[in-house]
Write a protein that holds these residues in place. Structure first.
Motif, short mmCIF file in Angstrom:
data_model
loop_
_atom_site.label_atom_id
_atom_site.label_comp_id
_atom_site.label_asym_id
_atom_site.label_seq_id
_atom_site.Cartn_x
_atom_site.Cartn_y
_atom_site.Cartn_z
N LEU A 91 -8.77 -19.38 18.67
CA LEU A 91 -8.33 -19.07 17.31
C LEU A 91 -6.82 -19.31 17.26
N MET A 92 -6.41 -20.23 16.41
CA MET A 92 -5.00 -20.58 16.29
C MET A 92 -4.60 -20.61 14.82
N LEU A 106 -10.92 -17.75 9.22
CA LEU A 106 -11.58 -18.55 10.27
C LEU A 106 -12.60 -17.72 11.04
N MET A 107 -12.25 -16.48 11.35
CA MET A 107 -13.19 -15.60 12.05
C MET A 107 -14.43 -15.37 11.20
N ASN A 108 -14.24 -15.14 9.91
CA ASN A 108 -15.39 -14.92 9.02
C ASN A 108 -16.28 -16.15 8.96
N HIS A 134 -5.40 -6.59 17.05
CA HIS A 134 -5.57 -5.82 15.81
C HIS A 134 -6.57 -6.51 14.89
N LEU A 135 -6.46 -7.82 14.75
CA LEU A 135 -7.40 -8.56 13.90
C LEU A 135 -8.84 -8.35 14.37
N TYR A 136 -9.09 -8.53 15.65
CA TYR A 136 -10.45 -8.43 16.16
C TYR A 136 -11.04 -7.03 15.93
#
Length: 172
Positions: A91-92, A106-108, A134-136
């Motif tokens: 993930l960048m 992007l994760m979604n 934190h995002l994860y």
């Protein structure tokens, strides 16, 4: 964000290779832990992208006004006993587009595609202390553990990696 974000699945890297190489170099130079150390040459970055699309690897890019703002890979497990799981990798988000929701988008998209592929479990890892932790956690990933000294950083330190998982079925 005034400009429209578009998430695109990339099936052939050729048309995007220059921008993807620039993205990789910029995030590595900015300190991201994505498997490379600075200074990363454009040619090494380009070489990486020529071989990234292999069977079971799904690559998405985030575009803003035809500029690549980020990318993510969904790596399907090809082992018989792992056909129900996939790994989120690389993930960048470009430093100039950070804090705009691109990583989350992007994760979604990767999670949505994983569900379409029948994936029941997602896994990933990231360097301890990076903002990505934190995002994860904020999107439902659960910390499974840490391995000290897992990743070499540009300053020569050996940093811990945090491993996460997320079940994509409600009863697991």
């Amino acid at each position: 964000m005034d400009r429209k974000l578009k998430i695109v699945e990339v099936e052939l890297v050729d048309a995007y290779q220059q921008q993807l190489s620039e993205l990789l170099v910029s995030v590595v130079d900015d300190g991201a832990s994505v498997g490379f150390l600075p200074p990363l040459s454009e040619s090494d970055a380009a070489h990486y992208w020529t071989s990234v699309l292999a069977p079971g690897v799904i690559l998405f890019i985030a575009e803003i006004d035809h500029d690549i703002a980020g990318s993510i890979q969904l790596q399907l497990c090809k082992k018989q006993n792992g056909s129900h799981r996939a790994e989120i990798a690389k993930l960048m988000t470009s430093p100039k587009y950070r804090r705009m929701g691109i990583g989350r988008a992007l994760m979604n998209k990767a999670e949505e595609r994983a569900k379409e592929e029948g994936i029941r479990l997602l896994v990933l890892d990231t360097r301890e202390g990076d903002p990505s932790n934190h995002l994860y956690r904020s999107i439902g990933f659960i910390e499974a553990g840490r391995i000290p000294g897992y990743a070499l950083s540009a300053n020569g330190s050996l940093d811990a990696s945090v491993f996460y998982y997320k079940s994509l079925v409600s009863n697991e």
